[in-house]
Scaffold this active site. Structure first.
Site, PDB file in Angstrom:
ATOM      1  N   TRP A  41       0.834  -1.212   0.000  1.00 50.12           N
ATOM      2  CA  TRP A  41       0.000   0.000   0.000  1.00 50.12           C
ATOM      3  C   TRP A  41       0.870   1.264   0.000  1.00 50.12           C
ATOM      4  O   TRP A  41       0.397   2.341   0.323  1.00 50.12           O
ATOM      5  CB  TRP A  41      -0.919   0.000   1.223  1.00 50.12           C
ATOM      6  N   HIS A  86     -13.626  -1.889   1.128  1.00 49.44           N
ATOM      7  CA  HIS A  86     -12.777  -3.056   1.376  1.00 49.44           C
ATOM      8  C   HIS A  86     -13.455  -4.253   0.731  1.00 49.44           C
ATOM      9  O   HIS A  86     -14.671  -4.414   0.803  1.00 49.44           O
ATOM     10  CB  HIS A  86     -12.579  -3.286   2.869  1.00 49.44           C
ATOM     11  N   ASP A 140     -11.659 -13.356   4.571  1.00 43.44           N
ATOM     12  CA  ASP A 140     -10.884 -12.205   4.111  1.00 43.44           C
ATOM     13  C   ASP A 140      -9.407 -12.585   4.035  1.00 43.44           C
ATOM     14  O   ASP A 140      -8.796 -12.947   5.037  1.00 43.44           O
ATOM     15  CB  ASP A 140     -11.079 -11.029   5.082  1.00 43.44           C
ATOM     16  N   ASP A 163     -20.090   1.339  15.673  1.00 44.37           N
ATOM     17  CA  ASP A 163     -20.402   2.765  15.762  1.00 44.37           C
ATOM     18  C   ASP A 163     -19.100   3.555  15.760  1.00 44.37           C
ATOM     19  O   ASP A 163     -18.063   3.094  16.249  1.00 44.37           O
ATOM     20  CB  ASP A 163     -21.171   3.070  17.052  1.00 44.37           C
TER      21      ASP A 163
END
Length: 778
Positions: free
Chosen positions: A329, A424, A447, A489
């Site tokens: 990345w 994602h 994942d 949240d």
């Protein structure tokens, strides 16, 4: 040979792959000078006449050692008149196998019935829990009353019956379900056809096949090995298999479709790109089985799809086990391929296999997901790529996404380890979960992107979507992490003068939006958010969040809600800002009370990796606001191109953060909005008729949206059944210039096909295109 691995490759591929060693037989005659060939005796000639196949070819386990290979014709004596006793002599002859035909043609009954006819090559590829046929040619007719025969199937370096890696298949009169058995269904002279039934719990992988024969009169059993192998896969068509999927259209999509769509961007600007999964292409099944061999899972563990999926999740990334893909990345991909340049799993898996397991550079989440889909579908596990927008990365298992502010309402970057990715991409796979309470089977999240470790390894899942939806984060595997990604949240904390923090605001709808996958049977986007979470603000959704939070590191985080009468939101017009132009957004502030309100709105826009990691702030400003009772105030917010042109990273994403406090009520205003600068598509136009075996062309057109030159532009082009993936070096493309590339190719497979192209350039990413081409038979 111990430790040797059977392969689905044919003899034509010897030398193309490392370790290819198909079964071969070499017979050599060496005669010394002056030495005469030995003539056969009458018994030898009679044996050759009665059983030519045994003299012609010996098995690897039972054979007659001779000093030479006799090729001289010997005068035959007059043929004797058949006597009644001759049949008894034949029955007394030791039974042996001359040849085995696995009936493995792509167009044959086995491959068609097992839905493996799309795989490249003519090897036998079958699915467990289902019957298949093989033919044996014997040296004489099989006598059901006196002859004995059974099959042995072995997989792995040390096959054991107790581990399920050595299977003994007996010959029976009638087949039963769910067990390994074989039955004679046809007998024609010296040939017999067997119908073989496999267990729905069988270990998947490559099995070596041998046939053992003997008669009932005490002869020693002989084993015949012709070096043949059988590939065994999971079976979504079998009700007894854990991966059974009871919908034909979904099986066609999630197992048999070799192309798909992967979504990216932001929730307000959803982009889509075509991905070639290519699970049936040449060498891909071999590569997938090679990945399993490189993993920690022993052959005996490959019968459980839960284990297999968990291992695949770890092996697709190279973080700690030399897996398939290296994650990167950083923005620097000079020693590999940029993640945005890939549009297919095929080249990646072939490269990994051909290099004997050297990780391929580079991947990001959609590449990890695309390769995972390929591998799962190839092995027979229904799978799909899934994109979550506003995807949280919870680093401390609090099951909340925490944002820390200082006394002046400025973000404290070094404390903000939790992040929210614009998008994602991960996977769903389908299976029963006998290891969990009833009701948790079906779709499971997995994942392969390396984010957090699970039991010491970078992997995630399978996590039941049912458990995620209800907040049952105590159910394995890695359910808390996936829950936080889709339904945590966002909690804002402000630092007090004594260094402690107070919770000042929470956003309950900020995380997990527009969870998307390709629709069954079409290229449309299907929204599957409802499978991951209840409707926002519903009682069920709040109960799920509070249930999950009790198992996190901050179980007491939820406080009484405070009255709020001022709101702030950000809107964009149309499809949003475009690359190369000023970015324009609209900030809307509403006073919902009958009293005036005042605040100072702090705005900050930062360039952001799609993972939610900020590179740097581009622009900051303060906006004092006075709101009359019930007033709605609209603010035009502009980010000039000159301010961001040299700052962008992959995905061209930015985040606008707004914060403030209402003077009269001390209410905290907070909003974070991500947006991306839209890039142009590659235009692909087919030219001429698309017919198998006849040359056609396609024109690829691209216009540079920037007022500056793009350096070192490369197109990557691939079409399953059209042409193999390759690079086209374009070079530099001037500002606002248009480049056109014409591709000439010869289609090899009929039916609907997709020609996919992507642009590889350091200054501009996520540029791609696709053309649908229907290829006709010649």
């Amino acid at each position: 040979m111990p430790g040797e691995r059977p392969t689905v490759r044919g003899t034509a591929e010897v030398g193309r792959f490392p370790g290819a060693a198909p079964p071969t037989r070499v017979e050599v005659t060496i005669l010394k000078e002056g030495e005469k060939k030995q003539e056969e005796g009458g018994c030898r000639r009679w044996f050759k006449k009665m059983c030519p196949c045994c003299c012609k070819r010996q098995s690897s386990a039972t054979y007659i050692v001779t000093d030479m290979v006799d090729t001289v014709k010997v005068p035959e004596p007059p043929k004797p008149t058949p006597q009644i006793g001759d049949n008894h002599e034949m029955d007394d002859m030791q039974l042996s196998v001359c040849s085995v035909d696995l009936l493995s043609s792509k167009t044959g009954q086995n491959r068609l019935e097992h839905h493996t006819d799309l795989f490249h090559g003519d090897e036998l590829i079958i699915r467990r829990g289902q019957t298949f046929q093989i033919e044996l040619e014997l040296n004489r007719a099989f006598n059901v009353g006196t002859d004995k025969l059974h099959l042995d199937l072995k997989t792995g370096p040390k096959p054991m019956v107790s581990k399920g890696t050595h299977v003994i298949v007996p010959l029976v009169e009638e087949l039963e379900d769910e067990v390994w058995e074989a039955k004679i269904v046809e007998q024609n002279d010296k040939k017999i056809k067997l119908s073989v039934n496999s267990s729905p719990k069988a270990v998947i992988g490559l099995y070596g096949l041998t046939v053992t024969t003997c008669s009932a009169k005490g002869e020693v059993a002989t084993t015949h090995d012709f070096g043949q192998s059988i590939a065994m896969l999971f079976n979504p068509w079998c009700e007894e298999d854990t991966v059974f999927l009871d919908d034909e259209e979904e099986r066609n999509e999630y197992v048999l479709n070799d192309t798909g769509r992967i979504y990216y961007g932001t929730e307000k600007q959803i982009g889509a790109r075509t991905w070639n999964f290519g699970q049936f292409q040449e060498g891909i099944l071999d590569a997938c089985l090679f990945v399993l061999e490189k993993s920690e899972i022993p052959p005996s563990g490959r019968g459980d799809p839960i284990n297999v999926v968990r291992v695949i999740s770890a092996m697709i990334n190279a973080q700690d086990d030399f897996g398939v893909l290296v994650g990167n990345w950083s923005g620097d991909y000079s020693d590999g391929v940029s993640p945005t340049a890939w549009s297919s799993s095929v080249e990646i898996l072939r490269k990994y296999h051909a290099s004997n397991g050297t990780p391929v550079s580079y991947g990001q989440c959609w590449v990890f997901s695309g390769v995972t889909t390929t591998m799962l579908r190839c092995l027979g596990i229904p799978a799909r790529s899934v994109t979550n927008f506003q995807s949280a990365h919870d680093t401390d298992v609090s099951l909340t996404t925490d944002i820390y502010l200082d006394e002046n309402m400025e973000t404290i970057d070094y404390l903000n380890s939790d992040s929210v990715w614009n998008f994602h991409v991960w996977n769903d796979c389908w299976m029963a979960r006998p290891d969990l309470p009833a009701g948790n089977g079906g779709w499971q999240a997995v994942d392969s992107t390396p984010q957090e470790t699970s039991q010491g390894t970078f992997r995630c899942g399978p996590a039941s979507l049912s458990a995620i939806r209800s907040g049952q984060v105590y159910l394995k595997h890695d359910t808390p992490f996936v829950f936080a990604e889709v339904n945590s949240d966002k909690i804002y904390w402000q630092r007090n003068l004594d260094g402690t923090f107070t919770q000042i605001h929470s956003e309950k709808k900020a995380i997990g939006h527009f969870i998307s996958t390709k629709a069954v049977g079409s290229d449309e986007r299907a929204d599957i958010t409802h499978l991951y979470k209840h409707r926002e603000d519903s009682d069920e959704e709040r109960i799920a969040v509070e249930t999950a939070s009790r198992y996190g590191t901050k179980p007491e985080i939820y406080s009484m809600p405070m009255a709020e009468d001022v709101s702030v939101e950000v809107k964009m017009e149309g499809e949003g800002p475009r690359m190369g132009a000023d970015a324009q957004l609209i900030i809307v502030v509403k006073n919902l009370s009958s009293q005036p309100r005042q605040t100072t709105l702090h705005s900050q826009v930062a360039v952001m990796y799609y993972t939610g990691v900020l590179k740097g702030t581009v622009k900051k400003e303060k906006m004092p606001l006075e709101l009359m009772p019930n007033e709605v105030k609209t603010i035009d917010w502009v980010l000039p191109y000159q301010q961001y042109q040299d700052q962008l990273v992959d995905q061209a994403a930015l985040m606008l953060t707004l914060s403030g406090r209402v003077t009269q009520t001390q209410q905290v205003l907070a909003n974070q909005t991500t947006f991306r600068l839209r890039t142009p598509d590659l235009s692909i136009k087919p030219l001429g008729n698309a017919v198998v075996g006849e040359e056609m062309a396609a024109k690829i057109t691209f216009t540079n949206p920037l007022p500056r030159t793009l350096k070192g532009v490369i197109f990557r082009v691939e079409g399953l059944g059209l042409q193999k993936g390759h690079e086209v070096i374009v070079g530099d493309v001037g500002g606002h210039s248009t480049v056109t590339v014409t591709e000439h190719f010869i289609p090899t497979q009929p039916g609907p096909r997709k020609l996919v192209a992507s642009l590889d350039c350091k200054q501009l990413t996520q540029v791609h295109g696709v053309a649908d081409i229907v290829v006709l038979e010649k």
